[in-house]
Design a protein around this motif. Sequence first.
Motif, PDB file in Angstrom:
ATOM      1  N   ASP A 263      19.902 -80.940 117.208  1.00 22.37           N
ATOM      2  CA  ASP A 263      20.868 -79.855 117.403  1.00 22.37           C
ATOM      3  C   ASP A 263      20.215 -78.519 117.702  1.00 22.37           C
ATOM      4  N   ALA A 264      18.865 -78.470 117.740  1.00 24.65           N
ATOM      5  CA  ALA A 264      18.135 -77.226 118.026  1.00 24.65           C
ATOM      6  C   ALA A 264      18.600 -76.088 117.125  1.00 24.65           C
ATOM      7  N   ASN A 265      18.943 -76.413 115.891  1.00 18.97           N
ATOM      8  CA  ASN A 265      19.402 -75.433 114.901  1.00 18.97           C
ATOM      9  C   ASN A 265      20.683 -74.715 115.320  1.00 18.97           C
ATOM     10  N   LEU A 266      21.491 -75.369 116.145  1.00 20.06           N
ATOM     11  CA  LEU A 266      22.760 -74.783 116.588  1.00 20.06           C
ATOM     12  C   LEU A 266      23.923 -75.139 115.672  1.00 20.06           C
ATOM     13  N   LEU A 267      23.814 -76.260 114.964  1.00 16.57           N
ATOM     14  CA  LEU A 267      24.981 -76.819 114.290  1.00 16.57           C
ATOM     15  C   LEU A 267      25.571 -75.879 113.250  1.00 16.57           C
ATOM     16  N   SER A 268      24.745 -75.266 112.422  1.00 16.23           N
ATOM     17  CA  SER A 268      25.286 -74.424 111.358  1.00 16.23           C
ATOM     18  C   SER A 268      26.060 -73.245 111.935  1.00 16.23           C
ATOM     19  N   GLY A 269      25.577 -72.653 113.023  1.00 17.86           N
ATOM     20  CA  GLY A 269      26.286 -71.549 113.660  1.00 17.86           C
ATOM     21  C   GLY A 269      27.607 -71.983 114.266  1.00 17.86           C
ATOM     22  N   ILE A 270      27.605 -73.168 114.898  1.00 22.50           N
ATOM     23  CA  ILE A 270      28.838 -73.695 115.479  1.00 22.50           C
ATOM     24  C   ILE A 270      29.899 -73.898 114.400  1.00 22.50           C
ATOM     25  N   LEU A 271      29.506 -74.522 113.303  1.00 25.28           N
ATOM     26  CA  LEU A 271      30.464 -74.813 112.237  1.00 25.28           C
ATOM     27  C   LEU A 271      30.977 -73.533 111.586  1.00 25.28           C
ATOM     28  N   ALA A 272      30.086 -72.558 111.400  1.00 30.44           N
ATOM     29  CA  ALA A 272      30.507 -71.293 110.795  1.00 30.44           C
ATOM     30  C   ALA A 272      31.493 -70.553 111.695  1.00 30.44           C
ATOM     31  N   ALA A 273      31.229 -70.544 112.994  1.00 27.36           N
ATOM     32  CA  ALA A 273      32.123 -69.862 113.928  1.00 27.36           C
ATOM     33  C   ALA A 273      33.486 -70.538 113.968  1.00 27.36           C
TER      34      ALA A 273
END
Length: 288
Positions: free
Chosen positions: A103-113
Amino acid sequence: MDLLEVRELRYFVTVAEELHFGRAADRLAVAQPALSKTIKRIEARLRVTLFDRTSRSVVLTPAGAALLEHGRHALNAMTVAVQNSRRAADDAPLRFVIKPGGDANLLSGILAAYAERPGARRVDILFSGATDRTDHLRDGRADAGLLYAPFDDLGGLATETLHVEDRVAVLPENHRLAGRDGISLDDLSDEVFPRWSGVPGGGSGPEVADAGELTALVRIGRVVAVLPRSLVTPVPPGIVCVPVPDAGPSRIVIARRDDDRREHVTALIAAAASWRTASATHVGGRAS
């Protein structure tokens, strides 16, 4: 009557994919004699021969190949119908598929948004193999997911680009090219590349199913690979990553089925795209 039950069609498709009654029986968790009887019953009902069987091999006939092609579509359509019916409830969670470590460290930001959006639902994370995330989306097992372009087949999917990165050669630390600042694909023309499970063609080396298996083989000098940088970040011990400019960039995209217009799925995609654009602007980078 020549109609097939769903169970019978699933039995046939499994045998056709394995071309081995024993392995197919194991996948289906049924006894091999019962599976053989079912296939014979299908052939009798349809009045065709689906498989040419010998003591050493099982081969699809033209009739079998035709049934396999259309049978897969029928099973996928039924799976999608069932999944969509189950998810019609207002409180059904979204299912988001990713590759472990992909996920290239994208997942946490996606879920938070997405969580900040009115009416946001719970998001369940599904982990898939290296090559079957598109299947999860197309057959309804997942509502959305992260895919890599140009590696994954994006046909029939709606996508938004979230991240663009370079590709690197993944080499053992004692490799002849390990000390360079950059190399070309031509520099790697004589190297052994792995074969990825479930992907036709590929290299001539050992088969691998994920990045962990790959790096283990790279470390001992059995293969090399060219991968998106995020898949080997942080760089594992014993491995060196060298940029390959002429390999072209890789994109991580968030994807859903092109015909899936459900409001909550659209909201998740929009939240991810807006978050990534805002993040890129904030740090002076780029999202696409």
